[in-house]
Design a protein around this motif. Structure first.
Motif, PDB file in Angstrom:
ATOM      1  N   UNK A  56      43.544  94.585  57.666  1.00 59.44           N
ATOM      2  CA  UNK A  56      44.804  93.865  57.781  1.00 59.44           C
ATOM      3  C   UNK A  56      45.340  93.385  56.452  1.00 59.44           C
ATOM      4  N   UNK A  57      44.529  93.486  55.394  1.00 62.38           N
ATOM      5  CA  UNK A  57      44.975  93.090  54.058  1.00 62.38           C
ATOM      6  C   UNK A  57      45.045  94.319  53.173  1.00 62.38           C
ATOM      7  N   UNK A  58      45.875  94.266  52.168  1.00 63.78           N
ATOM      8  CA  UNK A  58      46.029  95.398  51.274  1.00 63.78           C
ATOM      9  C   UNK A  58      45.459  95.110  49.899  1.00 63.78           C
ATOM     10  N   UNK A 108      51.026  84.215  50.502  1.00 59.33           N
ATOM     11  CA  UNK A 108      51.183  84.208  51.958  1.00 59.33           C
ATOM     12  C   UNK A 108      50.275  83.159  52.580  1.00 59.33           C
ATOM     13  N   UNK A 109      50.327  83.037  53.885  1.00 58.46           N
ATOM     14  CA  UNK A 109      49.552  82.006  54.585  1.00 58.46           C
ATOM     15  C   UNK A 109      48.054  82.216  54.399  1.00 58.46           C
ATOM     16  N   UNK A 110      47.637  83.462  54.244  1.00 60.44           N
ATOM     17  CA  UNK A 110      46.222  83.754  54.008  1.00 60.44           C
ATOM     18  C   UNK A 110      46.129  85.020  53.183  1.00 60.44           C
ATOM     19  N   UNK A 111      45.283  84.988  52.179  1.00 58.36           N
ATOM     20  CA  UNK A 111      45.062  86.180  51.374  1.00 58.36           C
ATOM     21  C   UNK A 111      43.565  86.454  51.314  1.00 58.36           C
ATOM     22  N   UNK A 236      30.540  89.484  51.133  1.00 59.25           N
ATOM     23  CA  UNK A 236      31.179  88.196  50.886  1.00 59.25           C
ATOM     24  C   UNK A 236      32.688  88.362  51.072  1.00 59.25           C
ATOM     25  N   UNK A 237      33.220  87.659  52.067  1.00 61.66           N
ATOM     26  CA  UNK A 237      34.663  87.739  52.358  1.00 61.66           C
ATOM     27  C   UNK A 237      35.333  86.480  51.808  1.00 61.66           C
TER      28      UNK A 237
END
Length: 503
Positions: A56-58, A108-111, A236-237
């Motif tokens: 969902x992230x680029x 953004x709201x979350x990266x 690790x996220x």
């Protein structure tokens, strides 16, 4: 699966950490996304590292206001925080990191971005574990990401796999926080917030490390000590969130550390000093008049040695030798000549001591008083030169006699031959580093009291000269009035290398 891991108050043991060697690591461009790169682990193996993003992230361009991942040797923030606070007791020669700085694209709201670590080439056996997996002496660390107290919060969720491929859990890990980093030109808001590890999520807290500032933007270095489960990979996220509606660009600077721990061996108390080796050779004039001294010495020597062990400890070897004779039922059961030729393997022709056969070369007057058993000076000379002294041992001779030092005394008293013989004994003793202690017993030299007193004083002075010029102690029969034990203790302690010499 719910899991909770708490911090500990200190590292609990003394540890020397070896950090991975990141000196050659550098981001190679956009092609490095999702590609494994390997970094030396400091133990002879390697640790793989791979950057990516979650579903969902680029991917993004690190150079847009950020800094691409690079090797930071003796990393500034890490080195400033490491070994303090809960990490007290840890040390390292170089605190190395892979450091990266998130970009201004994070609006953004979350990266998100991820870091994976591969331990399949790790030399875990060097720190008590197994090769190919990270274990109980492996630490994973992070530093100076957003603490969540101001305009942004970073969380790092830890997952992974074990050696058999099953899912890993950090439930058994221990987190230890480092100290607050000092202010610097590069950091007007020095990292001060401590971290917590709860349910596999590492993030900042509202608690500052000792000496830190209130409501800091960034966290100190936190080190997570793994357990012994054996981790093949770790994931690790990194998730970055705004705080209080702050939608401005968030440039998140962070360091990643991997270290291997060697438990530091406690300092061993020094071994008790070994008592110095001392070789003491007791040499006695074996004329009949010295039998009482031979008996008294033989009866008290053991008690004297025992007492001296406390007063002046030494590795003592005592040898008892008679000059051209022995005394039955005493310790003097070997002659100087026999010991030197049979035990020390000396050629008899090398000895200065005389036998009765030597009387053939003497005048009739000399033959009347000649007694090779009273060749005290020659015996001292021979023992000093030829005894089988132990290497490194302090060398001492204790000579007991009651006549002049060269074959007894003439009717007129001590003569030049006695003095010359004593001088040669002194020279031999000095040359070989041998102390000589002397004991002059009682003897009747003349019925004329004045003449007797003169001869006694002359001989006593010569005995004293031999002792004093070789660093020994002179004694007379007066010193043995209350028995030989105290006198022998003085001789033994006076033979110890710590004894003061007065040559």
């Amino acid at each position: 699966m719910s899991q909770t891991t708490t911090t500990q108050s200190s590292s609990a043991e003394e540890l020397d950490l070896v950090f991975w060697d990141t000196s050659a690591y550098k981001w190679a461009g956009s092609g490095d996304w999702n590609q494994w790169r390997y970094i030396p682990d400091g133990l002879g193996g390697e640790i793989g590292i791979r950057f990516g993003v979650s579903s969902g992230s680029g991917t993004f361009d690190w150079n847009k206001g950020g800094v691409p991942p690079f090797g930071s040797v003796n990393d500034g923030i890490g080195a400033a925080s490491f070994g303090k606070n809960e990490q007290a007791g840890m040390s390292s020669t170089s605190v190395n990191a892979v450091r990266m700085q998130g970009t201004k694209e994070f609006t953004h709201a979350q990266n998100n971005f991820t870091v994976e670590l591969d331990f399949s080439r790790y030399k875990g056996s060097k720190v008590g574990g197994k090769d190919g997996v990270a274990g109980a002496n492996t630490f994973i660390g992070l530093s100076d990401f957003y603490a969540g107290l101001t305009f942004a919060r970073t969380t790092v969720t830890v997952t992974g796999t074990l050696a058999d491929g099953s899912a890993a859990s950090p439930a058994g890990w221990k987190l230890v926080n480092g100290g607050a980093a000092p202010p610097s030109k590069a950091s007007i808001d020095p990292p001060s917030a401590e971290m917590s590890l709860v349910n596999g999520v590492l993030q900042g807290t509202n608690k500052s490390a000792p000496g830190g500032i209130a409501k800091p933007i960034n966290c100190v270095m936190g080190l997570m000590r793994l357990d012994a489960a054996g981790y093949r990979t770790l994931h690790l996220r990194y998730d970055i969130f705004p705080v209080a509606g702050n939608w401005g660009p968030r440039i998140d600077n962070s360091g990643l550390y991997v270290a291997s721990a060697f438990p530091r061996k406690p300092a061993q108390p020094p071994e008790p000093a070994k008592p110095p080796p001392v070789d003491l050779v007791v040499v006695i004039d074996t004329s009949v008049s010295m039998k009482d001294e031979a008996d008294a010495l033989s009866q008290t020597i053991e008690a004297a040695i025992a007492a001296a062990k406390t007063k002046c400890p030494s590795d003592l070897r005592v040898t008892y030798l008679g000059i051209e004779g022995t005394f039955k039922k005493t310790r003097f059961d070997t002659t100087v000549r026999d010991y030197l030729t049979q035990t020390a393997k000396v050629d008899a022709s090398s000895l200065r001591g005389r036998t009765n056969a030597n009387s053939a070369s003497l005048t009739e007057e000399q033959k009347k008083i000649f007694d090779p058993r009273e060749d005290g000076a020659r015996a001292i000379e021979d023992v000093a030169n030829h005894f089988d002294w132990r290497p490194g041992a302090s060398r001492s001779v204790f000579f007991l006699g009651d006549e002049a030092l060269e074959g007894g005394v003439s009717v007129t008293g001590q003569d030049q031959e006695d003095i010359d013989a004593a001088t040669r004994a002194i020279e031999a003793a000095k040359k070989t580093g041998t102390r000589v202690h002397t004991y002059l017993g009682t003897s009747k030299f003349s019925s004329d009291a004045r003449k007797h007193e003169r001869i006694v004083k002359e001989i006593q002075a010569e005995f004293a000269r031999v002792a004093q010029q070789t660093g020994g102690k002179p004694f007379t029969s007066t010193d043995a009035q209350n028995g030989f034990q105290a006198l022998l203790e003085e001789v033994i302690c006076g033979s110890n290398p710590s004894a003061t010499t007065t040559p």
